[in-house]
Design a protein around this motif. Sequence first.
Motif, PDB file in Angstrom:
ATOM      1  N   ILE A 128      53.537  34.189  50.223  1.00 62.20           N
ATOM      2  CA  ILE A 128      53.081  35.322  49.415  1.00 62.20           C
ATOM      3  C   ILE A 128      51.857  36.017  49.996  1.00 62.20           C
ATOM      4  CG2 ILE A 128      54.077  34.361  47.311  1.00 62.20           C
ATOM      5  CD1 ILE A 128      51.252  33.536  46.475  1.00 62.20           C
ATOM      6  N   GLY A 129      51.391  35.573  51.154  1.00 58.77           N
ATOM      7  CA  GLY A 129      50.271  36.255  51.784  1.00 58.77           C
ATOM      8  C   GLY A 129      48.955  35.935  51.112  1.00 58.77           C
ATOM      9  N   SER A 130      47.905  36.596  51.597  1.00 57.31           N
ATOM     10  CA  SER A 130      46.575  36.277  51.075  1.00 57.31           C
ATOM     11  C   SER A 130      45.641  37.474  51.041  1.00 57.31           C
ATOM     12  CB  SER A 130      45.935  35.179  51.944  1.00 57.31           C
ATOM     13  OG  SER A 130      45.826  35.610  53.302  1.00 57.31           O
ATOM     14  N   ASP A 131      46.182  38.685  51.251  1.00 59.51           N
ATOM     15  CA  ASP A 131      45.297  39.832  51.411  1.00 59.51           C
ATOM     16  C   ASP A 131      45.405  40.859  50.296  1.00 59.51           C
ATOM     17  OD1 ASP A 131      47.846  40.475  52.180  1.00 59.51           O
ATOM     18  OD2 ASP A 131      47.257  41.677  53.922  1.00 59.51           O
ATOM     19  N   ALA A 132      45.962  40.499  49.157  1.00 59.26           N
ATOM     20  CA  ALA A 132      46.010  41.422  48.017  1.00 59.26           C
ATOM     21  C   ALA A 132      44.833  41.144  47.085  1.00 59.26           C
ATOM     22  CB  ALA A 132      47.315  41.270  47.262  1.00 59.26           C
ATOM     23  N   LYS A 133      44.429  42.178  46.370  1.00 54.50           N
ATOM     24  CA  LYS A 133      43.391  42.014  45.351  1.00 54.50           C
ATOM     25  C   LYS A 133      43.985  41.600  44.008  1.00 54.50           C
ATOM     26  CE  LYS A 133      40.229  45.455  47.349  1.00 54.50           C
ATOM     27  NZ  LYS A 133      39.552  46.761  47.124  1.00 54.50           N
ATOM     28  N   LEU A 134      45.240  42.016  43.769  1.00 58.04           N
ATOM     29  CA  LEU A 134      45.907  41.734  42.501  1.00 58.04           C
ATOM     30  C   LEU A 134      47.296  41.173  42.783  1.00 58.04           C
ATOM     31  CD1 LEU A 134      46.230  41.946  39.390  1.00 58.04           C
ATOM     32  CD2 LEU A 134      46.933  44.327  39.726  1.00 58.04           C
ATOM     33  N   TYR A 135      47.588  40.007  42.205  1.00 61.33           N
ATOM     34  CA  TYR A 135      48.915  39.402  42.301  1.00 61.33           C
ATOM     35  C   TYR A 135      49.563  39.438  40.922  1.00 61.33           C
ATOM     36  CZ  TYR A 135      47.855  37.742  46.978  1.00 61.33           C
ATOM     37  OH  TYR A 135      47.541  37.691  48.319  1.00 61.33           O
ATOM     38  N   LEU A 136      50.757  40.043  40.859  1.00 59.81           N
ATOM     39  CA  LEU A 136      51.506  40.121  39.604  1.00 59.81           C
ATOM     40  C   LEU A 136      52.631  39.099  39.637  1.00 59.81           C
ATOM     41  CD1 LEU A 136      51.875  44.024  39.311  1.00 59.81           C
ATOM     42  CD2 LEU A 136      50.158  42.574  38.195  1.00 59.81           C
ATOM     43  N   VAL A 137      52.676  38.260  38.600  1.00 55.29           N
ATOM     44  CA  VAL A 137      53.754  37.272  38.444  1.00 55.29           C
ATOM     45  C   VAL A 137      54.354  37.512  37.064  1.00 55.29           C
ATOM     46  CG1 VAL A 137      54.374  34.829  38.619  1.00 55.29           C
ATOM     47  CG2 VAL A 137      52.372  35.682  39.855  1.00 55.29           C
ATOM     48  N   PRO A 138      55.250  38.497  36.942  1.00 58.85           N
ATOM     49  CA  PRO A 138      55.684  38.950  35.608  1.00 58.85           C
ATOM     50  C   PRO A 138      56.806  38.100  35.019  1.00 58.85           C
ATOM     51  CG  PRO A 138      55.849  40.681  37.320  1.00 58.85           C
ATOM     52  CD  PRO A 138      55.766  39.353  38.005  1.00 58.85           C
ATOM     53  N   SER A 139      56.569  37.524  33.856  1.00 57.78           N
ATOM     54  CA  SER A 139      57.595  36.819  33.063  1.00 57.78           C
ATOM     55  C   SER A 139      58.443  35.898  33.928  1.00 57.78           C
ATOM     56  CB  SER A 139      58.489  37.833  32.344  1.00 57.78           C
ATOM     57  OG  SER A 139      57.740  38.690  31.518  1.00 57.78           O
ATOM     58  N   THR A 140      57.777  35.147  34.789  1.00 57.29           N
ATOM     59  CA  THR A 140      58.491  34.304  35.752  1.00 57.29           C
ATOM     60  C   THR A 140      58.484  32.861  35.268  1.00 57.29           C
ATOM     61  OG1 THR A 140      57.910  35.759  37.582  1.00 57.29           O
ATOM     62  CG2 THR A 140      58.517  33.505  38.143  1.00 57.29           C
ATOM     63  N   LYS A 141      59.648  32.344  34.958  1.00 63.73           N
ATOM     64  CA  LYS A 141      59.757  30.940  34.561  1.00 63.73           C
ATOM     65  C   LYS A 141      59.495  30.020  35.745  1.00 63.73           C
ATOM     66  CE  LYS A 141      63.217  27.536  33.075  1.00 63.73           C
ATOM     67  NZ  LYS A 141      64.588  27.323  32.548  1.00 63.73           N
ATOM     68  N   HIS A 142      60.100  30.360  36.900  1.00 64.59           N
ATOM     69  CA  HIS A 142      60.067  29.442  38.030  1.00 64.59           C
ATOM     70  C   HIS A 142      59.241  29.983  39.188  1.00 64.59           C
ATOM     71  CE1 HIS A 142      64.239  29.321  36.282  1.00 64.59           C
ATOM     72  NE2 HIS A 142      64.066  28.020  36.344  1.00 64.59           N
ATOM     73  N   LEU A 143      58.322  29.201  39.671  1.00 68.02           N
ATOM     74  CA  LEU A 143      57.819  29.274  41.032  1.00 68.02           C
ATOM     75  C   LEU A 143      57.771  27.843  41.550  1.00 68.02           C
ATOM     76  CD1 LEU A 143      54.773  31.766  40.872  1.00 68.02           C
ATOM     77  CD2 LEU A 143      57.071  32.242  41.737  1.00 68.02           C
ATOM     78  N   LEU A 144      57.739  27.689  42.854  1.00 71.94           N
ATOM     79  CA  LEU A 144      57.591  26.360  43.425  1.00 71.94           C
ATOM     80  C   LEU A 144      56.175  25.846  43.156  1.00 71.94           C
ATOM     81  CD1 LEU A 144      59.366  26.964  46.852  1.00 71.94           C
ATOM     82  CD2 LEU A 144      60.358  26.028  44.750  1.00 71.94           C
ATOM     83  N   SER A 145      56.033  24.540  43.008  1.00 68.32           N
ATOM     84  CA  SER A 145      54.723  23.969  42.680  1.00 68.32           C
ATOM     85  C   SER A 145      53.636  24.392  43.667  1.00 68.32           C
ATOM     86  CB  SER A 145      54.822  22.441  42.621  1.00 68.32           C
ATOM     87  OG  SER A 145      55.619  22.036  41.527  1.00 68.32           O
TER      88      SER A 145
END
Length: 638
Positions: free
Chosen positions: A400-417
């Motif tokens: 997912i990179g590392s150079d954004a100021k804002l990360y949006l994770v909208p209504s997401t049930k699953h991401l990897l740990s």
Amino acid sequence: MQRPSLRLPGEPGSSPAPWIGANFWSRRGGPLMWRRFDADTVRAELRVLREHGLTFTRSFFYWPDFMPEPNTLDQECCARYEEFLDLHTELGMYTIPTLIVGHMSGENWDPAWRGGRDLYGDVWMVAQQAWFGGQMARRYAAHPAVAGWLVSNEMPIYGGPGAREQVASWAQLIIDAVRAGGGSQPISLGDGAWGLEITGLDNGFRLRDIARLCDFIGPHSYPMGDDPVRQHYTAAWICELSGSFGRPVILEEFGLTSDFASDANGAHYYRQALHNSLLAGATGWGAWNNTDFDGLEDQDPYRHHPFELHFGLTDAAGRPKPQLAELRAFADVLARVDFPRLRRTAADTAMVVSSFLDTEHPFTEPEKDGPHVFDTLRQAYVSARLADLPVALARESDGIGSDAKLYLVPSTKHLLSPTWYQLEDLARGGATVYVSYSAGAHFNQRGPWHAAMNKMFGFEHQLMYGLVDPVSQDEFEFEFVRPFGPLGEGSRLRFRTGGNEHSRAMLPVRPTEAEVLAVDGQGRPALLSRRVGAGAMVFCTYGIEHMAASLPRVNPEPTRDLYEALAEFAGVTRAVTADDPRVAVDVLVHEDGTRYVWFVSQAAEELTVKPVVRDGGKLAEDTVSLPPFGVRVLKLEG
């Protein structure tokens, strides 16, 4: 984060730029045009396209006619195709030949000799397709009108889904044959980009494989929907997803039948699809299709799919329809801004695309989880665009990179740990990470799959095992108890409730370290923020993006206002914004530094907006007037 740049396929000067054109069948025959070829009719059909700024066609080797027997070409069809190429040269146009054409407009046609053989796995059958591709390249690759190649037309419909390894090998062998035959022009598959990485459903046509084998990716988009704004952005969303694999994106097929839309609404749809997909990174456009086919009512596929008669940019007499005027206006804009030398601006906002869209994880339900991710993120993308936020997609599968100021994770049930922990690390380094709740949309292990959710977000959830906390009212409200960006204390956002018995739910929490920013109508925490190092983890206890995605005619809706507040809170750069939630603003930059600002209206009536220029530049107009669903492009001085 850098968004995929506007790049054309092939080397400079090797193909027309930009590709603005139409998928082409002559009104004298449709798919059977090579049996009834009339040069004067084709010349007239091509001329009206050229007069409206179109530079290319996509053309089709109707396979039963061109290859009537194994290892055999129909010489008359081939001669007629060469005449077709000559007509393009005469008019200063180009074409992209499509090789294996066994599906078209609601019907599959086989050469008589196929005998039911599998198109991907039968070695002899694959060899016949490769032979055909090589022969066509040997005949036509040197013709100046040939701008590229497509292996098939919507092969997942004609050949059906296949095993990933077989599909990739099939594609490799045909592409190699075209290359061996002298076809050096850009090539792609013509598959429609309907596979796992876009839809969440696996048909064997993986974009990761296509990006490795091909020079560009070509989505086909004909959305059926229930919200006008989502409808206007669906092609753009698909182009955005397709552009995350390092290849240029050509919106290879899009359009509509006049049987399904009025003239005015057909024109609006074209305008929106063209400009929004451009702003999503598309580098070329192929409308479906050049002409109507009245007079072919008794011929398949039009006999049983009558709406297929009227997808044309012209009617059956060759008279331009409003859609063609929109292409003309679009071509004029691209010429004015010198489109091939434009690039997208970098984005301070990243939208995290869960790997549960594009990867089949064990003991999950990919046939439900993938489409859930697609629909929810599409709605979030619409809200971000209406908030004038340039957004880059961050596919979890690729990092997912590392150079954004804002990360949006909208209504997401699953991401990897590991991704959850990475997001917390990004916040510690100064980013704002926004997550909204999702229990998922089905029974299988229903609930939030978040690593260390309580600790990361600074609360204790109050869930009961196996149950959700339903939202029973048709609307719910957030009241801000602290200022948040432009939302002052006491500001209210009112949302409509959507979803099914699983997803129409909220997460009850008790704050520990988190600060409550907003409460719902019952005084429960609705939006919370936990400071982490130099940044913050922001959590919304309602799945607002998924709920909106489940509702008809909902946009614009208040998630847009929340995203605007998040942008200000995170220090996101937005060069120009508009004061109306129905207008989206974006900026493209010329290689000489000139900036052009797009204003795209989602209003059904004429409106005037007052732009805010945030970096010291100046627009020639203090206010911008837009017709219904209109688009304006202005130069940003300074």
